[in-house]
Write an enzyme that holds these catalytic residues in place. Sequence first.
Site, PDB file in Angstrom:
ATOM      1  CG  ASP A   9      70.251   7.931 103.596  1.00  0.00           C
ATOM      2  OD1 ASP A   9      70.867   6.966 104.255  1.00  0.00           O
ATOM      3  OD2 ASP A   9      70.050   9.308 103.797  1.00  0.00           O
ATOM      4  CG  ASP A  45      67.111   9.152 106.090  1.00  0.00           C
ATOM      5  OD1 ASP A  45      66.912   7.787 106.711  1.00  0.00           O
ATOM      6  OD2 ASP A  45      68.337   9.998 105.656  1.00  0.00           O
ATOM      7  CD  GLU A  46      69.380   3.764 105.617  1.00  0.00           C
ATOM      8  OE1 GLU A  46      69.529   4.256 106.824  1.00  0.00           O
ATOM      9  OE2 GLU A  46      70.479   2.747 105.244  1.00  0.00           O
TER      10      GLU A  46
END
Length: 434
Positions: free
Chosen positions: A11, A105-106
């Site tokens: 993340d 983003d993860e």
Amino acid sequence: MRRTPSILHLDLDAFFAAVEQRDKPSLRGKPVIVGGLGMRGVVSTASYEARVFGVHSAMPMHEARRLCPNAAFLAGRFGAYREASRIVMGILQELSPLVEAMSLDEAFVDLEPCLPTAGALSDEELVLLAERTRALVSEYTGGLTASVGLGNSKFMAKVASELAKPNGVRLVPVGAEADTIAVLPARAIPGVGPATMERLSRLGIKTVAELRLLSEKELVRELGKAGGEHLFRLARAQDERAVTPVREAKSISVEDTFEQDIADRAQLGAIIARHSVLVANRLAKSGSFARTITVKVRWPDFSSVSRSRTLYGATDSAEQIARIALLLLDGLDVAGGIRLLGVGVSGFTEVAQEPLFELDDSAQPGRVVEEVDPGLARRPPRWLPGNDVAHDEFGPGWVWGSGLGRVTVRFETAETGPGPVRTFALDDEALHLL
Ligand code: TTP
Ligand code: MG
């Protein structure tokens, strides 16, 4: 349960804000807040420097301005965020074919396919692999930092990356899972949102350890069969969910432009329900389940916004799509009427990933991603704070602020170091909005 902490969760740290600080050197080390800057805008994210003041995602922007008046308030540049995301996901895909992106983003990565034999990598070697991955992310994105967690399940890997934040690695050794989560608030369990928390706290339960005091029967009585059993297992760190790669970025959407602008929420709700049925039918036909639900609204001035929410599971149910779409619409100002309303889904998987995990999806306020299109084609260019510009003489820069017929630009890029600020007339022909 697997015997190696071979599920990795990565993340990025303060993602949108970190991209802004990368590209705007004068903002490095300073509070930066990205989000909707209008009256009803909400914070998408805040840099760690701004979080010190209590600013966080999903907070109304006016409250963020009150808490941290000296921050840089930026409208966000999704092109730059998407580009960074593409690079990060590419790096993860080189680790293993089993990559499940949860948002820009993860992502989860199942390392099992790339281990010579199960358990062939020691904990130390897995941590090294995580450190190498973080170094690659930083190198290829121009300095973004990521936090990485390793554990024997998705739940554990995610908890580990939370504990590693910011800019760290954490591995939960096999056997330490139950102890690691004992002290966490029950809301750390995937699927537990405000509504479930509320019911649990009425039973006097705040932490995962306290949750373990309830029998499975009691939990089922309180939260229903699926939810109760789910919670009972996860509270004991039993999580068998597989890392499921999401298929190519595709989307299915249905939208309508109205002959007359519509302001009536009940009428808009009926349109959402109709659109959702069409979307669900097309999903069912393609044999897919979707994870992200998006609502698109266009106003009479041709500005538009897409708001999305990503589920823990995946769905093809028209009711669930409609429920979330309605919730997304609730956050938008339709009082003056809108000219277009669309419902879309994306993030396809081939299995409905335990949709019942979503104990109270409709109650979760967070994780709404909002992308604003100011409708550039139809109106004079909008000089939104943070947007990229270029000047014939001074080169590339970004909008620092505008008003009264003038725009102030700071001339700097990721490569230049902090640059000078200059003000121009809005109609200066040497200045271009990128
Ligand atoms: P997160 O990973 O939840 O947050 P973050 O990366 O900003 O910070 P952290 O270091 O705690 O991971 O979300 C990733 C991005 O998604 C975030 O930068 C902005 C966007 N986002 C929204 O637009 N709305 C939201 O409610 C949240 C939570 C995130
Ligand atoms: Mg993040």
